[in-house]
Scaffold this motif. Structure first.
Motif, PDB file in Angstrom:
ATOM      1  N   ARG A   1       0.836  -1.202   0.000  1.00 57.35           N
ATOM      2  CA  ARG A   1       0.000   0.000   0.000  1.00 57.35           C
ATOM      3  C   ARG A   1       0.866   1.246   0.000  1.00 57.35           C
ATOM      4  NH1 ARG A   1      -4.200  -1.818  -2.113  1.00 57.35           N
ATOM      5  NH2 ARG A   1      -5.284  -3.378  -0.945  1.00 57.35           N
ATOM      6  N   LEU A   2       0.465   2.225  -0.783  1.00 56.96           N
ATOM      7  CA  LEU A   2       1.191   3.486  -0.846  1.00 56.96           C
ATOM      8  C   LEU A   2       0.710   4.431   0.258  1.00 56.96           C
ATOM      9  CD1 LEU A   2       1.119   4.144  -4.698  1.00 56.96           C
ATOM     10  CD2 LEU A   2       3.021   3.302  -3.349  1.00 56.96           C
ATOM     11  N   ARG A   3       1.675   5.087   0.897  1.00 56.98           N
ATOM     12  CA  ARG A   3       1.330   6.096   1.894  1.00 56.98           C
ATOM     13  C   ARG A   3       1.202   7.453   1.207  1.00 56.98           C
ATOM     14  NH1 ARG A   3       4.919   2.578   4.548  1.00 56.98           N
ATOM     15  NH2 ARG A   3       6.691   3.779   3.788  1.00 56.98           N
ATOM     16  N   ARG A   4       0.789   8.448   1.954  1.00 54.74           N
ATOM     17  CA  ARG A   4       0.518   9.775   1.407  1.00 54.74           C
ATOM     18  C   ARG A   4       1.746  10.367   0.691  1.00 54.74           C
ATOM     19  NH1 ARG A   4      -2.036  13.002   5.769  1.00 54.74           N
ATOM     20  NH2 ARG A   4      -3.690  11.543   5.325  1.00 54.74           N
ATOM     21  N   LEU A   5       2.899  10.250   1.288  1.00 58.01           N
ATOM     22  CA  LEU A   5       4.117  10.792   0.687  1.00 58.01           C
ATOM     23  C   LEU A   5       4.469  10.042  -0.603  1.00 58.01           C
ATOM     24  CD1 LEU A   5       6.335  12.876   1.007  1.00 58.01           C
ATOM     25  CD2 LEU A   5       7.617  11.207   2.338  1.00 58.01           C
ATOM     26  N   GLN A   6       4.220   8.741  -0.633  1.00 54.79           N
ATOM     27  CA  GLN A   6       4.485   7.967  -1.841  1.00 54.79           C
ATOM     28  C   GLN A   6       3.512   8.333  -2.960  1.00 54.79           C
ATOM     29  OE1 GLN A   6       4.226   4.278   0.326  1.00 54.79           O
ATOM     30  NE2 GLN A   6       6.397   3.842  -0.072  1.00 54.79           N
ATOM     31  N   TRP A   7       2.246   8.615  -2.621  1.00 53.02           N
ATOM     32  CA  TRP A   7       1.295   9.089  -3.620  1.00 53.02           C
ATOM     33  C   TRP A   7       1.767  10.408  -4.207  1.00 53.02           C
ATOM     34  CZ3 TRP A   7      -2.084   6.501  -6.204  1.00 53.02           C
ATOM     35  CH2 TRP A   7      -2.743   5.421  -5.650  1.00 53.02           C
ATOM     36  N   LEU A   8       2.266  11.290  -3.352  1.00 53.79           N
ATOM     37  CA  LEU A   8       2.777  12.577  -3.804  1.00 53.79           C
ATOM     38  C   LEU A   8       3.959  12.385  -4.748  1.00 53.79           C
ATOM     39  CD1 LEU A   8       2.767  15.688  -3.647  1.00 53.79           C
ATOM     40  CD2 LEU A   8       4.301  15.453  -1.688  1.00 53.79           C
ATOM     41  N   GLY A   9       4.865  11.500  -4.390  1.00 53.44           N
ATOM     42  CA  GLY A   9       6.013  11.220  -5.253  1.00 53.44           C
ATOM     43  C   GLY A   9       5.602  10.633  -6.593  1.00 53.44           C
ATOM     44  N   THR A  10       4.621   9.731  -6.576  1.00 50.37           N
ATOM     45  CA  THR A  10       4.128   9.138  -7.821  1.00 50.37           C
ATOM     46  C   THR A  10       3.481  10.201  -8.701  1.00 50.37           C
ATOM     47  OG1 THR A  10       3.790   7.023  -6.698  1.00 50.37           O
ATOM     48  CG2 THR A  10       2.621   7.356  -8.769  1.00 50.37           C
ATOM     49  N   ALA A  11       2.701  11.091  -8.101  1.00 49.22           N
ATOM     50  CA  ALA A  11       2.068  12.167  -8.863  1.00 49.22           C
ATOM     51  C   ALA A  11       3.112  13.120  -9.440  1.00 49.22           C
ATOM     52  CB  ALA A  11       1.091  12.933  -7.976  1.00 49.22           C
TER      53      ALA A  11
END
Length: 65
Positions: free
Chosen positions: A24-34
């Motif tokens: 599962r992706l955490r909030r910071l990882q979602w930001l990095g992916t975006a």
């Protein structure tokens, strides 16, 4: 081919998030992916005006003369 090469990490991360419960992706990882996806979009969009583009661009050749 370049589109698949540069976007594969983004789609791999999203696919793992959806398919594997332990990935599962955490909030910071979602930001990095975006941010990565936005950077790819800027790289592919930037500097390509329709006036300068021709059929050779689809083959990977430069359109500048």
């Amino acid at each position: 081919m370049a589109v698949f090469l540069y976007t594969s990490p983004v789609f791999s991360a999203l696919g793992l998030h959806l398919l594997l419960p332990g990935e599962r992706l955490r909030r910071l990882q979602w930001l990095g992916t975006a941010m990565c996806f936005a950077g790819i979009a800027v790289a592919f969009i930037g500097g390509t005006s329709p006036v300068r583009m021709d059929a050779r661009v689809l083959l990977g050749a430069s359109s500048s003369r």
